[in-house]
Design a protein around this motif. Structure first.
Motif, PDB file in Angstrom:
ATOM      1  N   LEU A  71       1.007  -1.731   0.049  1.00  0.00           N
ATOM      2  CA  LEU A  71       0.241   0.033   0.029  1.00  0.00           C
ATOM      3  C   LEU A  71       1.128   1.644   0.489  1.00  0.00           C
ATOM      4  O   LEU A  71       1.632   1.484   1.218  1.00  0.00           O
ATOM      5  CB  LEU A  71      -0.505   0.257   1.137  1.00  0.00           C
ATOM      6  N   ARG A  72       0.591   2.348  -0.300  1.00  0.00           N
ATOM      7  CA  ARG A  72      -0.762   2.515  -1.062  1.00  0.00           C
ATOM      8  C   ARG A  72      -1.058   1.740  -2.677  1.00  0.00           C
ATOM      9  O   ARG A  72      -1.602   1.195  -3.336  1.00  0.00           O
ATOM     10  CB  ARG A  72      -1.390   4.094  -1.196  1.00  0.00           C
TER      11      ARG A  72
ATOM     12  N   LEU B 183      -1.957  -1.235  -5.116  1.00  0.00           N
ATOM     13  CA  LEU B 183      -2.991  -1.510  -4.490  1.00  0.00           C
ATOM     14  C   LEU B 183      -3.907  -1.436  -6.814  1.00  0.00           C
ATOM     15  O   LEU B 183      -4.633  -1.492  -6.497  1.00  0.00           O
ATOM     16  CB  LEU B 183      -4.428  -0.814  -4.176  1.00  0.00           C
TER      17      LEU B 183
ATOM     18  N   HIS C  57      -2.807  -7.670   2.119  1.00  0.00           N
ATOM     19  CA  HIS C  57      -2.303  -6.068   2.387  1.00  0.00           C
ATOM     20  C   HIS C  57      -0.831  -5.728   3.112  1.00  0.00           C
ATOM     21  O   HIS C  57      -0.968  -6.183   3.763  1.00  0.00           O
ATOM     22  CB  HIS C  57      -2.989  -4.989   2.638  1.00  0.00           C
TER      23      HIS C  57
ATOM     24  N   GLY D 155       0.848  -2.346   4.748  1.00  0.00           N
ATOM     25  CA  GLY D 155       0.866  -1.058   4.572  1.00  0.00           C
ATOM     26  C   GLY D 155       2.470  -0.798   4.977  1.00  0.00           C
ATOM     27  O   GLY D 155       2.736  -0.819   5.662  1.00  0.00           O
TER      28      GLY D 155
ATOM     29  N   TYR E  92       4.903   3.093   4.638  1.00  0.00           N
ATOM     30  CA  TYR E  92       4.761   4.018   3.739  1.00  0.00           C
ATOM     31  C   TYR E  92       6.633   4.783   3.473  1.00  0.00           C
ATOM     32  O   TYR E  92       7.241   4.456   4.831  1.00  0.00           O
ATOM     33  CB  TYR E  92       4.324   5.870   3.599  1.00  0.00           C
TER      34      TYR E  92
ATOM     35  N   ASP F 222       4.225  -3.730  -6.233  1.00  0.00           N
ATOM     36  CA  ASP F 222       4.845  -2.289  -6.187  1.00  0.00           C
ATOM     37  C   ASP F 222       4.914  -1.627  -7.891  1.00  0.00           C
ATOM     38  O   ASP F 222       6.387  -2.405  -8.039  1.00  0.00           O
ATOM     39  CB  ASP F 222       5.702  -1.810  -5.005  1.00  0.00           C
TER      40      ASP F 222
ATOM     41  N   GLY G 129       1.692   6.523  -5.468  1.00  0.00           N
ATOM     42  CA  GLY G 129       0.128   6.486  -4.546  1.00  0.00           C
ATOM     43  C   GLY G 129      -0.202   8.160  -5.623  1.00  0.00           C
ATOM     44  O   GLY G 129      -1.406   7.679  -5.178  1.00  0.00           O
TER      45      GLY G 129
ATOM     46  N   PHE H 157      -4.052   8.018  -7.119  1.00  0.00           N
ATOM     47  CA  PHE H 157      -5.168   8.130  -5.946  1.00  0.00           C
ATOM     48  C   PHE H 157      -5.567  10.071  -6.335  1.00  0.00           C
ATOM     49  O   PHE H 157      -6.266  10.339  -5.363  1.00  0.00           O
ATOM     50  CB  PHE H 157      -5.048   7.925  -5.421  1.00  0.00           C
TER      51      PHE H 157
END
Ligand code: PRP
Ligand code: URA
Ligand code: MG
Length: 209
Positions: free
Chosen positions: A78-79, A82, A99, A101, A103, A131, A202, A206
């Motif tokens: 993530l993110r 996705l 998943h 997560g 960062y 990724d 990311g 998004f």
């Protein structure tokens, strides 16, 4: 030595050029990432073993082939990972999705874990970590370590764009993981972004900034 495969199919390369373009907006970016992921899934699954079965066609019995009892797990980081899930699920619809997560701390560039939810049987599954970006390699290497700590044995890594530094980092941390990418770019800049890359995957997926 783990395998590094650059998937140079013309459709993948063409779509990757559109993905890189700064003029490509989020809607089109998302659609293209999904399409490229689907095309890459075709190559990443090439070594899946087949077994022969018999199928009754309207005409006769055909000796035909099916994938031999493979249980697949997709693990998006993530993110941005996705954005690659739906394209892969279109080719491998029975795959389970776990998943992780993570960062990347903008100062240290070190990965920070904030979420992990995996199928209970990951030890029995062929896992594909996904990724779009492999930059320093810190996030992918950490995700693979989490999976191994939870029993995973058979892991591949699939990214759209990799920096040479990221490939080297994953290969040295995990010499049993094959890496599949659509492109190997030149280098990282001072902020750890891939050059020329595509920017922040990311944010582009998004619409955040
Ligand atoms: O190889 P590394 O140097 O670790 O960098 C790559 C990571 O950075 C990006 O995620 P980011 O931290 O921007 O999080 P996001 O997906 O939530 O935007 C990207 O999607 C990778 O996960
Ligand atoms: O170039 C990069 C590096 C890390 N993460 C991204 O999204 N892009
Ligand atoms: Mg990001």
């Amino acid at each position: 030595m783990p395998k590094l495969q650059v998937l140079d199919h013309p459709l993948i390369q063409h779509k990757l050029s559109l993905i890189r373009d700064e003029e490509t907006g989020s809607k089109e970016f998302r659609a293209l990432v999904e399409e490229v992921s689907m095309l890459m899934a075709y190559e990443v699954t090439r070594d899946f073993p087949l077994q022969e079965i018999e199928v009754k066609t309207p005409v006769a019995i055909a000796k035909s082939k099916v994938i031999a009892g493979r249980k697949v797990g997709l693990v998006p980081i993530l993110r941005a990972g996705l954005g690659m899930v739906d394209g892969m699920l279109r080719l491998i619809p029975a795959a389970k999705v776990g998943h992780v997560g993570l960062y990347r701390d903008p100062e240290t560039l070190m990965p920070v874990e904030y979420y992990c939810k995996l199928p209970p049987d990951i030890a029995e599954r062929d896992l594909i970590v996904i990724d779009p970006m492999l930059a320093t390699g810190g996030s992918a290497a950490a995700a693979i370590t989490f999976l191994k700590e939870r029993g995973a044995k058979n892991i591949k890594l699939m990214c759209l764009i990799a920096a040479p530094e990221g490939i080297a980092a994953v290969q040295s941390a995990h010499d049993d993981v094959d890496i599949f990418v659509a492109a190997v770019d030149e280098c990282l800049n001072d902020h750890g972004y891939i050059v020329p890359g595509l920017g922040d995957a990311g944010d582009r997926l998004f619409g955040t900034k």
